[in-house]
Design a protein around this motif. Sequence first.
Motif, short mmCIF file in Angstrom:
data_model
loop_
_atom_site.label_atom_id
_atom_site.label_comp_id
_atom_site.label_asym_id
_atom_site.label_seq_id
_atom_site.Cartn_x
_atom_site.Cartn_y
_atom_site.Cartn_z
N HIS A 1 72.77 23.40 117.00
CA HIS A 1 73.89 22.62 116.47
C HIS A 1 74.61 23.51 115.47
CE1 HIS A 1 71.01 19.80 118.08
NE2 HIS A 1 71.87 18.81 118.00
N LEU A 2 75.84 23.86 115.77
CA LEU A 2 76.61 24.74 114.88
C LEU A 2 77.27 23.87 113.81
CD1 LEU A 2 78.29 26.98 117.62
CD2 LEU A 2 75.97 27.14 116.65
N LEU A 3 77.11 24.26 112.57
CA LEU A 3 77.58 23.43 111.46
C LEU A 3 78.82 24.03 110.81
CD1 LEU A 3 74.07 22.72 109.88
CD2 LEU A 3 75.31 21.41 111.63
N ALA A 4 79.70 23.13 110.33
CA ALA A 4 80.96 23.58 109.73
C ALA A 4 80.72 24.30 108.41
CB ALA A 4 81.88 22.39 109.52
N THR A 5 79.66 23.95 107.73
CA THR A 5 79.37 24.57 106.44
C THR A 5 78.00 25.25 106.52
OG1 THR A 5 78.43 22.47 105.74
CG2 THR A 5 80.69 22.92 105.05
N PRO A 6 77.81 26.31 105.73
CA PRO A 6 76.53 27.01 105.79
C PRO A 6 75.43 26.27 105.03
CG PRO A 6 78.03 28.13 104.28
CD PRO A 6 78.78 26.97 104.85
N ALA A 7 75.72 25.06 104.54
CA ALA A 7 74.76 24.29 103.76
C ALA A 7 73.40 24.25 104.44
CB ALA A 7 75.27 22.87 103.58
N GLU A 8 72.35 24.30 103.64
CA GLU A 8 71.04 24.25 104.25
C GLU A 8 70.57 22.82 104.41
OE1 GLU A 8 67.53 26.76 103.14
OE2 GLU A 8 69.11 28.27 103.43
N ALA A 9 70.38 22.42 105.63
CA ALA A 9 69.91 21.06 105.89
C ALA A 9 68.45 20.96 105.46
CB ALA A 9 70.05 20.74 107.38
N SER A 10 68.06 19.77 105.00
CA SER A 10 66.64 19.59 104.66
C SER A 10 65.85 19.40 105.95
CB SER A 10 66.49 18.39 103.73
OG SER A 10 66.92 17.24 104.40
N ASP A 11 64.53 19.25 105.82
CA ASP A 11 63.68 19.19 107.01
C ASP A 11 63.96 17.97 107.88
OD1 ASP A 11 62.55 21.51 106.35
OD2 ASP A 11 60.72 20.67 105.50
N THR A 12 64.31 16.86 107.22
CA THR A 12 64.60 15.65 107.97
C THR A 12 66.09 15.38 107.94
OG1 THR A 12 62.49 14.80 107.24
CG2 THR A 12 64.01 13.20 108.16
N ARG B 1 80.64 15.49 119.72
CA ARG B 1 80.98 15.83 118.33
C ARG B 1 80.23 14.89 117.42
NH1 ARG B 1 87.45 16.33 119.67
NH2 ARG B 1 87.20 18.17 121.00
N GLY B 2 80.16 15.24 116.13
CA GLY B 2 79.47 14.35 115.21
C GLY B 2 79.09 15.07 113.95
N ILE B 3 78.10 14.51 113.24
CA ILE B 3 77.66 15.10 111.98
C ILE B 3 76.13 15.07 111.88
CG2 ILE B 3 79.74 14.53 110.64
CD1 ILE B 3 78.27 12.14 109.50
N LEU B 4 75.61 15.92 111.00
CA LEU B 4 74.22 15.82 110.56
C LEU B 4 74.26 15.41 109.09
CD1 LEU B 4 72.47 19.01 112.01
CD2 LEU B 4 72.84 16.78 113.08
N ARG B 5 73.39 14.45 108.75
CA ARG B 5 73.30 13.98 107.36
C ARG B 5 71.90 14.17 106.88
NH1 ARG B 5 75.40 8.56 108.66
NH2 ARG B 5 77.66 8.77 108.48
N TRP B 6 71.75 14.50 105.63
CA TRP B 6 70.41 14.58 105.05
C TRP B 6 70.52 14.19 103.60
CZ3 TRP B 6 73.31 18.64 106.87
CH2 TRP B 6 73.77 19.56 105.93
N ASN B 7 69.38 14.06 102.96
CA ASN B 7 69.33 13.68 101.56
C ASN B 7 70.11 14.70 100.74
OD1 ASN B 7 68.58 11.99 99.59
ND2 ASN B 7 66.37 12.15 99.99
N GLY B 8 71.29 14.29 100.24
CA GLY B 8 72.04 15.21 99.40
C GLY B 8 73.08 16.03 100.12
#
Length: 238
Positions: free
Chosen positions: A69-80, A45-52
């Motif tokens: 990696h299935l994300l809890a929110t449909p937010a669009e992750a940035s490239d990095t 388990r864990g999280i992905l973080r990006w700028n913003g």
Amino acid sequence: MSRYFCHEFPEVLTFETRVVDARPGAVVLEQTPFHPGGGGQLADRGILRWNGGEATVTGLEMIAGRLWHLLATPAEASDTVQAVVDPAFRTMMTELHTGTHILNALVYQQFQGALVTGAQLNDDGTARMDFDLPDADNDRLRALEPGLNELIRQDLPIRYVYVPLAEAMGEHGLIRSRSVAPPPDEMGTIRIVEIVGLDRQACGGTHLASTARSRPVKILKIDNKGRHNRRVKIGLEG
Ligand SMILES: [Zn+2]
């Protein structure tokens, strides 16, 4: 199956990487510290973080050799992104998984090479292992607990080698499970986990660097599951 990043670098739980594919609510990363689960071990388990932004990783899905990696929110992750594995959860899985190997080794040695028919680690610090033990005395299984904790105290190192599948199939006892043998990687080799001086077996999970890093383990319960199987439930103390 590719070799996992977490096999090579099990201590790296936070890692900067790139998104190489995306669909709504899910991404594939160039490299990931997340363990996808399997063989009874639960996915990290864990999280992905990006700028913003950031998103909780709610699950992992292996499709055609790529880990989504299935994300809890449909937010669009940035490239990095920064991929962050939940350290407490990984540690607990790793401890439990190491405990199941020690239990497995004792059963294998003391019950005429009995094989594993199933294993499941739980998120509450317990795990169960099923063994093919048609005639076993449950009191003898219960009596394994002190020996198990003695092996934890001995702080046996744990190391890995990769061997060709055919060679692994030829070494008696290396494929210990009737149900959860890991598939070979693209080089045709499988990963062998060795608890030095105690046990060698094929496994794709995460394990401690040495046994004394585990808390003591209790044998909580033994159930008869059908005519052949004994289910042994263990739990981490504290
Ligand atoms: Zn393992």
